[in-house]
Design an enzyme around this catalytic site. Structure first.
Site, PDB file in Angstrom:
ATOM      1  N   ASN A 152       0.776  -1.389  -0.118  1.00 32.64           N
ATOM      2  CA  ASN A 152      -0.088   0.073   0.029  1.00 32.64           C
ATOM      3  C   ASN A 152       0.962   1.233   0.000  1.00 32.64           C
ATOM      4  O   ASN A 152       1.945   1.287   0.586  1.00 32.64           O
ATOM      5  CB  ASN A 152      -1.081   0.127   1.156  1.00 32.64           C
ATOM      6  CG  ASN A 152      -0.281  -0.290   2.527  1.00 32.64           C
ATOM      7  OD1 ASN A 152       0.485  -0.599   2.762  1.00 32.64           O
ATOM      8  ND2 ASN A 152      -0.937   0.605   3.481  1.00 32.64           N
ATOM      9  N   ILE A 153       0.264   2.103  -0.750  1.00 29.38           N
ATOM     10  CA  ILE A 153       1.117   3.679  -0.579  1.00 29.38           C
ATOM     11  C   ILE A 153      -0.057   4.725  -0.535  1.00 29.38           C
ATOM     12  O   ILE A 153      -1.047   4.732  -0.971  1.00 29.38           O
ATOM     13  CB  ILE A 153       1.567   3.770  -2.238  1.00 29.38           C
ATOM     14  CG1 ILE A 153       2.548   2.561  -2.664  1.00 29.38           C
ATOM     15  CG2 ILE A 153       2.429   4.986  -2.290  1.00 29.38           C
ATOM     16  CD1 ILE A 153       2.900   2.316  -4.087  1.00 29.38           C
ATOM     17  N   GLU A 154       0.415   5.441   0.325  1.00 26.97           N
ATOM     18  CA  GLU A 154      -0.456   6.583   0.894  1.00 26.97           C
ATOM     19  C   GLU A 154       0.011   7.933   0.617  1.00 26.97           C
ATOM     20  O   GLU A 154       1.144   8.100   0.338  1.00 26.97           O
ATOM     21  CB  GLU A 154      -0.650   6.585   2.325  1.00 26.97           C
ATOM     22  CG  GLU A 154      -1.327   5.189   2.531  1.00 26.97           C
ATOM     23  CD  GLU A 154      -1.562   4.955   4.314  1.00 26.97           C
ATOM     24  OE1 GLU A 154      -1.180   5.972   4.916  1.00 26.97           O
ATOM     25  OE2 GLU A 154      -2.278   3.922   4.603  1.00 26.97           O
ATOM     26  N   CYS A 207      -3.952   0.510  -2.620  1.00 30.10           N
ATOM     27  CA  CYS A 207      -4.081  -0.642  -1.610  1.00 30.10           C
ATOM     28  C   CYS A 207      -2.907  -1.633  -2.394  1.00 30.10           C
ATOM     29  O   CYS A 207      -2.626  -1.614  -3.419  1.00 30.10           O
ATOM     30  CB  CYS A 207      -5.244  -1.713  -1.691  1.00 30.10           C
ATOM     31  SG  CYS A 207      -6.510  -0.904  -0.640  1.00 30.10           S
ATOM     32  N   GLU A 255      -2.997  -4.867  -2.882  1.00 25.26           N
ATOM     33  CA  GLU A 255      -3.672  -5.726  -3.912  1.00 25.26           C
ATOM     34  C   GLU A 255      -3.425  -4.992  -5.374  1.00 25.26           C
ATOM     35  O   GLU A 255      -3.488  -5.644  -6.500  1.00 25.26           O
ATOM     36  CB  GLU A 255      -5.033  -6.225  -3.333  1.00 25.26           C
ATOM     37  CG  GLU A 255      -5.154  -6.971  -2.189  1.00 25.26           C
ATOM     38  CD  GLU A 255      -5.451  -6.028  -0.968  1.00 25.26           C
ATOM     39  OE1 GLU A 255      -4.871  -5.140  -0.931  1.00 25.26           O
ATOM     40  OE2 GLU A 255      -6.157  -6.578  -0.355  1.00 25.26           O
ATOM     41  N   CYS A 304     -10.179  -4.920   1.056  1.00 27.84           N
ATOM     42  CA  CYS A 304     -11.194  -4.235   1.141  1.00 27.84           C
ATOM     43  C   CYS A 304     -12.253  -4.275  -0.204  1.00 27.84           C
ATOM     44  O   CYS A 304     -11.945  -4.780  -1.087  1.00 27.84           O
ATOM     45  CB  CYS A 304     -10.581  -2.489   1.027  1.00 27.84           C
ATOM     46  SG  CYS A 304     -10.239  -2.094  -0.424  1.00 27.84           S
ATOM     47  N   CYS A 363     -10.980  -3.348  -3.612  1.00 23.65           N
ATOM     48  CA  CYS A 363      -9.955  -4.106  -4.158  1.00 23.65           C
ATOM     49  C   CYS A 363     -10.794  -5.649  -4.709  1.00 23.65           C
ATOM     50  O   CYS A 363     -10.468  -6.370  -5.543  1.00 23.65           O
ATOM     51  CB  CYS A 363      -8.938  -4.627  -3.141  1.00 23.65           C
ATOM     52  SG  CYS A 363      -7.699  -3.351  -3.053  1.00 23.65           S
TER      53      CYS A 363
HETATM   54  N1  THU Z   1      -4.997  -1.793   2.734  1.00 22.03           N
HETATM   55  C1  THU Z   1      -4.575  -2.384   1.913  1.00 22.03           C
HETATM   56  O1  THU Z   1      -3.390  -2.068   1.208  1.00 22.03           O
HETATM   57  N2  THU Z   1      -5.129  -3.544   1.770  1.00 22.03           N
HETATM   58  C2  THU Z   1      -6.268  -4.065   2.202  1.00 22.03           C
HETATM   59  O2  THU Z   1      -6.841  -5.070   1.811  1.00 22.03           O
HETATM   60  C3  THU Z   1      -6.850  -3.287   3.235  1.00 22.03           C
HETATM   61  C4  THU Z   1      -6.176  -1.883   3.609  1.00 22.03           C
HETATM   62  C5  THU Z   1      -4.559  -0.185   2.955  1.00 22.03           C
HETATM   63  C6  THU Z   1      -5.031   0.857   2.620  1.00 22.03           C
HETATM   64  C7  THU Z   1      -4.343   2.045   3.613  1.00 22.03           C
HETATM   65  O3  THU Z   1      -2.952   2.390   3.041  1.00 22.03           O
HETATM   66  C8  THU Z   1      -4.346   1.189   4.843  1.00 22.03           C
HETATM   67  O4  THU Z   1      -4.303  -0.110   4.453  1.00 22.03           O
HETATM   68  C9  THU Z   1      -5.179   1.401   5.796  1.00 22.03           C
HETATM   69  O5  THU Z   1      -6.383   1.476   5.348  1.00 22.03           O
END
Ligand code: THU
Length: 133
Positions: A43-45, A54, A56, A87, A90
């Site tokens: 995941n990259i924010e 996310c 995935e 989520c 995804c």
């Molecule tokens: N996130 C994912 O990368 N995959 C998931 O299946 C659930 C959520 C990430 C998104 C965000 O960067 C962090 O988790 C918190 O929601």
């Protein structure tokens, strides 16, 4: 058949590449193609939170850009007590680009896992069949 342990290990490794600047919630993914290649994702924010991507989708879009179109399984790893589920967004993307037969392997912080089919995670799903003639 495929090496489930290896895929789980790769998802755990991918978790260390995450950039969860705001949530501090690290997620890793490892996507297996039908011919045995593995693509990693994390995941990259960003400061505009909704633009986060996310793990995935990072893995899947990387694979798509490399020309991959057929997928067998994805492992998703988090530092969570429970098995980390993808989520809703995804699930939709995986359903559209990988299909309901995809194995989704949910991994918890101890490396324990639970395998489900994507169609079990997203029953009665929307897809191109509703508008494509
Ligand atoms: N996130 C994912 O990368 N995959 C998931 O299946 C659930 C959520 C990430 C998104 C965000 O960067 C962090 O988790 C918190 O929601």
């Amino acid at each position: 058949m495929y090496n489930r342990k290896e895929l789980i290990q790769k998802a755990i490794e991918a978790k260390s590449k995450a950039l969860p600047t705001y949530s501090n919630f690290h997620v890793g993914a490892a996507l297996l193609t039908k011919d045995g290649k593995i693509y990693l994702g994390a995941n990259i924010e960003t400061s505009s939170y909704s633009l986060t991507i996310c793990a995935e989708r990072t893995a899947l879009f990387t694979a798509i850009l490399e020309g991959e179109r057929k997928f067998k399984a994805i492992a998703v790893a988090g530092d969570t007590e429970d098995y980390l589920p993808p989520c809703g967004a995804c699930r939709q993307v995986l359903s559209d680009l990988c299909g309901g037969d995809l194995d989704v392997i949910l991994v918890n912080k101890k490396g324990k896992s639970k395998k489900l089919k994507l169609r079990e995670l997203l029953p009665y799903s929307f897809g191109e069949e509703f508008f494509k003639k």
